[in-house]
Enzyme design. Structure first.
Site, PDB file in Angstrom:
ATOM      1  CG  HIS A  18      -1.078  -8.479   0.778  1.00  0.00           C
ATOM      2  ND1 HIS A  18      -0.879  -7.910   0.966  1.00  0.00           N
ATOM      3  CD2 HIS A  18      -2.296  -8.512   0.289  1.00  0.00           C
ATOM      4  CE1 HIS A  18      -1.746  -6.668   0.166  1.00  0.00           C
ATOM      5  NE2 HIS A  18      -2.361  -7.234   0.076  1.00  0.00           N
ATOM      6  CE1 TYR A  77      -3.150  -2.393   0.341  1.00  0.00           C
ATOM      7  CE2 TYR A  77      -3.791  -2.327   2.360  1.00  0.00           C
ATOM      8  CZ  TYR A  77      -3.394  -3.272   1.273  1.00  0.00           C
ATOM      9  OH  TYR A  77      -4.360  -4.253   2.220  1.00  0.00           O
TER      10      TYR A  77
END
Length: 340
Positions: free
Chosen positions: A106, A52
């Site tokens: 992830h 992110y």
């Protein structure tokens, strides 16, 4: 506000947590203000990721000097041990901390296991032994992969999309986590922004042993979630009616707007254009019918069917077909042939 314990981690927090993906879109002071306000309002669990962009840095800045008062979760998309250690040490530096409460693999394509050749699970265990991470988690978007992860018993938490338009199979996954002593973190509780009734979203997830992480970018969004500390919505007939209507409207495959498909080789903003039919009907339509978005939608005609986006989509969507379907509907709306 209900308290949630994430399985055998022992992490116990209010059932109302902060998803830090959207704060990469705002400047540092705004992000820090949102994060600190979330803490002041009662949130204690904050989820971010190495992927992110600068989100980790903003989380680290917000909680400098008060690290022990919050739980921080982050993630790595590494597929081998070398990249894992690089990501972990970068995250520790960006978060301004010497430990991470929950470190997650992830958006995995499979259940990583000891001895599978990747070295990832072994690296997780070593990082935990060194005290760099306290708990081992994993995130997935595909139900079959998620079910395999739960059955493996290898991970302490699972993060998976979960909202009131989830399937019975998804609900069974949450129950399986609870039975296995595995914490369940609910991402995409708003289905990528397609669900707009926060009361219904909160009332639904409150029925489960699940920790929702709400993506927050604006103060008004945050204040709505924080208001639930004072009065958590309970399921009512009116909210059930909202849920049933949305379940009918959003049945089948649809784009959640996650953006993992990007970048497009011809510049299509896939994660918005592939769900334009829903967005133009479920949000104020003027913004989505603006000259800007008309130009973005016309780029769909440039699609060359390279298929790269489909290899990245965690939901296995037929993206070029979905894009063209949305473009046809969009043009029909602009011409007045289809009413909103």
């Amino acid at each position: 506000m209900k308290q949630i314990t994430l399985g055998r981690t022992g992490i116990t927090v209010p059932q109302n947590a902060f998803g830090a993906l959207p704060i990469q879109r705002v400047d540092l002071p705004t992000a820090v203000g949102l994060l600190r306000r979330a803490y002041e309002g009662g949130m204690r669990f904050f989820d971010t990721a190495r992927a992110y962009s600068d989100s980790e840095e903003k989380v680290g800045a917000a909680f400098a000097g008060m690290r022990e008062k919050v739980y921080i979760a982050t993630k790595t998309q590494a597929k081998n041990a070398e990249d894992y250690w690089k990501d972990l040490h970068t995250s520790l530096r960006m978060l301004n901390t010497d430990y991470i409460d929950l470190y997650q693999l992830h958006c995995v394509p499979k259940c990583f296991r000891p001895g599978d050749g990747s070295g990832l699970y072994e690296a997780m265990l070593e990082a935990k032994a060194q005290g760099l991470i306290r708990h081992i988690g994993i995130t997935a978007h595909l139900i079959g992969v998620a079910e395999e992860i739960v059955a493996s018993g290898l991970y302490e938490t699972l993060q998976f999309p979960f909202s009131y338009i989830s399937s019975e199979r998804d609900i069974a996954l949450v129950r399986a986590c609870e039975a296995a002593g595995m914490g369940f973190i609910a991402m995409k509780g708003l289905a990528g922004g397609l669900l707009t009734n926060a009361d219904a979203c909160m009332a639904f997830v409150s029925q489960f042993e699940a920790l929702p992480i709400w993506g927050v970018q604006r103060t008004e969004e945050l204040e709505q979630w924080l208001s639930f500390f004072e009065k958590t919505p309970a399921m009512t007939d009116d909210l059930l009616a909202v849920i049933e209507a949305d379940q009918k409207a959003l049945a089948g495959n649809f784009c959640r707007g996650c953006g993992y498909c990007a970048p497009c080789t011809v510049g299509i903003v896939i994660n918005q254009c592939a769900r334009m039919s829903q967005m133009v009907r479920r949000a104020p339509s003027a913004a989505w019918l603006s000259p800007h978005w008309q130009a973005e939608m016309e780029k769909i005609d440039d699609c060359v069917d390279c298929g790269l986006c489909m290899t990245r989509c965690p939901y296995g969507l037929e993206i070029p077909t979905l894009l063209r379907k949305n473009l046809a509907d969009y043009r029909s709306i602009l011409k007045g042939e289809t009413k909103l």
